[in-house]
Design a protein around this motif. Structure first.
Motif, short mmCIF file in Angstrom:
data_model
loop_
_atom_site.label_atom_id
_atom_site.label_comp_id
_atom_site.label_asym_id
_atom_site.label_seq_id
_atom_site.Cartn_x
_atom_site.Cartn_y
_atom_site.Cartn_z
N LEU A 144 0.82 -1.21 0.00
CA LEU A 144 0.00 0.00 0.00
C LEU A 144 0.85 1.26 0.00
CD1 LEU A 144 -3.00 -0.80 2.38
CD2 LEU A 144 -2.94 -0.75 -0.11
N GLU A 145 2.01 1.20 0.63
CA GLU A 145 2.91 2.34 0.64
C GLU A 145 3.51 2.57 -0.74
OE1 GLU A 145 4.65 2.43 5.13
OE2 GLU A 145 5.31 0.77 3.87
N ARG A 146 3.94 1.48 -1.39
CA ARG A 146 4.56 1.61 -2.70
C ARG A 146 3.57 2.11 -3.74
NH1 ARG A 146 6.70 -3.49 -1.18
NH2 ARG A 146 5.12 -4.53 -2.44
N ILE A 177 -7.01 -9.97 3.52
CA ILE A 177 -7.21 -11.26 4.18
C ILE A 177 -7.66 -11.03 5.62
CG2 ILE A 177 -6.13 -13.45 4.82
CD1 ILE A 177 -3.92 -12.71 2.72
N PRO A 178 -8.81 -11.56 6.03
CA PRO A 178 -9.23 -11.40 7.42
C PRO A 178 -8.18 -11.93 8.38
CG PRO A 178 -11.02 -12.28 6.09
CD PRO A 178 -9.79 -12.31 5.22
N GLY A 179 -7.81 -11.11 9.36
CA GLY A 179 -6.83 -11.54 10.35
C GLY A 179 -5.40 -11.25 9.96
N VAL A 180 -5.17 -10.81 8.73
CA VAL A 180 -3.81 -10.47 8.27
C VAL A 180 -3.77 -8.97 8.01
CG1 VAL A 180 -2.04 -10.82 6.49
CG2 VAL A 180 -3.47 -12.74 7.25
N SER A 181 -2.95 -8.25 8.78
CA SER A 181 -2.96 -6.79 8.69
C SER A 181 -2.30 -6.27 7.42
CB SER A 181 -2.25 -6.19 9.91
OG SER A 181 -0.89 -6.62 9.96
N VAL A 182 -1.39 -7.05 6.84
CA VAL A 182 -0.69 -6.62 5.64
C VAL A 182 -1.56 -6.89 4.40
CG1 VAL A 182 1.37 -6.92 4.20
CG2 VAL A 182 1.54 -7.08 6.70
N VAL A 183 -1.67 -5.89 3.54
CA VAL A 183 -2.46 -6.03 2.31
C VAL A 183 -1.55 -6.50 1.18
CG1 VAL A 183 -3.88 -4.82 0.62
CG2 VAL A 183 -4.06 -4.24 3.05
N GLY A 184 -1.98 -7.51 0.44
CA GLY A 184 -1.20 -8.01 -0.69
C GLY A 184 -1.52 -7.26 -1.96
N GLY A 185 -0.64 -7.40 -2.94
CA GLY A 185 -0.87 -6.83 -4.27
C GLY A 185 -0.51 -7.87 -5.31
N GLY A 192 -6.80 -2.12 -8.96
CA GLY A 192 -5.93 -0.97 -9.16
C GLY A 192 -5.07 -1.19 -10.38
N ALA A 193 -4.45 -0.11 -10.88
CA ALA A 193 -3.55 -0.25 -12.03
C ALA A 193 -2.69 0.98 -12.19
CB ALA A 193 -4.36 -0.47 -13.31
N ASP A 194 -1.51 0.74 -12.74
CA ASP A 194 -0.66 1.85 -13.14
C ASP A 194 0.25 1.38 -14.24
OD1 ASP A 194 0.55 4.38 -13.17
OD2 ASP A 194 2.17 3.66 -11.91
N GLU A 204 4.81 -2.25 -15.95
CA GLU A 204 4.19 -2.10 -14.63
C GLU A 204 5.12 -1.32 -13.73
OE1 GLU A 204 3.47 -6.03 -13.24
OE2 GLU A 204 1.35 -5.90 -13.70
N LYS A 205 4.50 -0.54 -12.82
CA LYS A 205 5.32 0.22 -11.88
C LYS A 205 4.54 0.42 -10.59
CE LYS A 205 8.38 4.24 -11.94
NZ LYS A 205 8.65 5.55 -12.56
N TRP A 206 3.92 -0.65 -10.09
CA TRP A 206 3.05 -0.49 -8.91
C TRP A 206 3.63 -1.08 -7.64
CZ3 TRP A 206 1.66 -5.10 -6.81
CH2 TRP A 206 1.60 -6.22 -7.65
N TRP A 207 4.72 -1.84 -7.70
CA TRP A 207 5.22 -2.46 -6.47
C TRP A 207 6.08 -1.50 -5.68
CZ3 TRP A 207 5.94 -4.49 -11.34
CH2 TRP A 207 7.12 -4.12 -11.96
#
Length: 282
Positions: free
Chosen positions: A56-58, A107-115, A161-163, A279-282
């Protein structure tokens, strides 16, 4: 002259942007997920980084839909020793995406959001209500969860999302596809994901879609079906320079060092910057 497209990458290319779906009520489980997604940000929208930047930060400045859609895992397949294909049933009939977009993965119970990049077509979603992701195993919490804890009927949530670097909406960038050439590199043939699908496309569209698979650490014998299409070693300047023309667009997908390397290579062989997309989203 027909327009030519060269795809260069470690995975099937991911391109374009835009999607629509419906916001779930804030009191639902998705509301909790949505809140956790934005807890990384301060009131003015800037990011408070803690060590290595997370997904999410990247991608804080990247386009994405605000809506979050519920999904249920309906299939898990081992594409290779390190990659799982996840099939997700989408309940929201208004959920759509364009070819090549990625999703924030809650993911429920996982604080980190995946991409994760979407590896299925919009057509599959329209016909069957199914979206697919291909996820490589890492210790990053969302990927680790998929490989160690995810089961059939696990419930998650998605936001599209997309970039696309170089993409300019409304600037007439829609090109009619003439021919497509894919250079696809992996450690070995077992890591060449979707190779059967790609070979099938080559047979279905002879002369229109071609692929050269590259392997860099192959130690076992290559099957006869793949042998005519395999090159040992990395994608090189010599491989690509014969495709340079004013009608060719170049799409690169892979980890940042690979994208930087191929971009430099293309510059060296005279490809204009405005013909290179990645791609340039990570």
């Amino acid at each position: 002259m027909a327009h030519a497209t060269i795809y260069v990458g470690c995975t099937v290319p991911q391109l374009l942007r835009g999607a629509q779906s419906r916001i779930f009520p804030s009191h639902s489980p998705l509301g909790v997920l949505r809140h956790s997604a934005f807890c990384y940000c301060t009131g003015n929208g800037t990011i408070k980084s803690k060590g290595k930047m997370d997904h999410l930060e990247r991608t804080a400045n990247n386009f994405r839909q605000e809506v979050i859609t519920q999904a249920k895992v309906c299939g898990i397949t081992n594409e290779s020793e390190t990659v799982k294909r996840l099939r997700l049933a989408i309940a929201n009939k208004d959920f759509t995406f364009k070819a090549g977009q990625w999703v924030d993965f809650f993911i429920p119970g996982v604080s980190v959001v995946g991409g994760f990049s979407i590896c299925s077509s919009p057509g599959l979603l329209e016909r069957e209500g199914i979206l697919e992701l291909a996820v490589k195993h890492t210790l990053h919490p969302p990927a680790h969860w998929i490989h160690t804890e995810c089961t059939l009927d696990s419930e998650v949530a998605l936001r599209v999302g997309a970039d696309l670097h170089g993409y300019q909406e409304g600037k007439g960038n829609r090109h009619k596809l003439g021919t497509a050439k894919l250079y696809y590199s992996a450690k070995n043939t077992s890591e060449l994901l979707f190779k059967k699908n790609i070979l099938g496309l080559m047979k279905a569209f002879p002369g229109k879609i071609t692929c050269c698979f590259h392997v860099t650490q192959q130690h076992s014998q290559i099957c006869k079906e793949l042998q005519p299409h395999i090159t040992e070693g990395r994608i090189s300047e010599k491989d690509l320079e014969k495709h340079v023309s004013n009608d060719t667009s170049w799409y690169i997908c892979g980890p940042p060092p690979m994208i930087e390397s191929i971009s430099t290579l293309l510059t060296n062989i005279g490809v204009p910057r405005n013909r290179v997309f990645f791609e340039k989203w990570w």
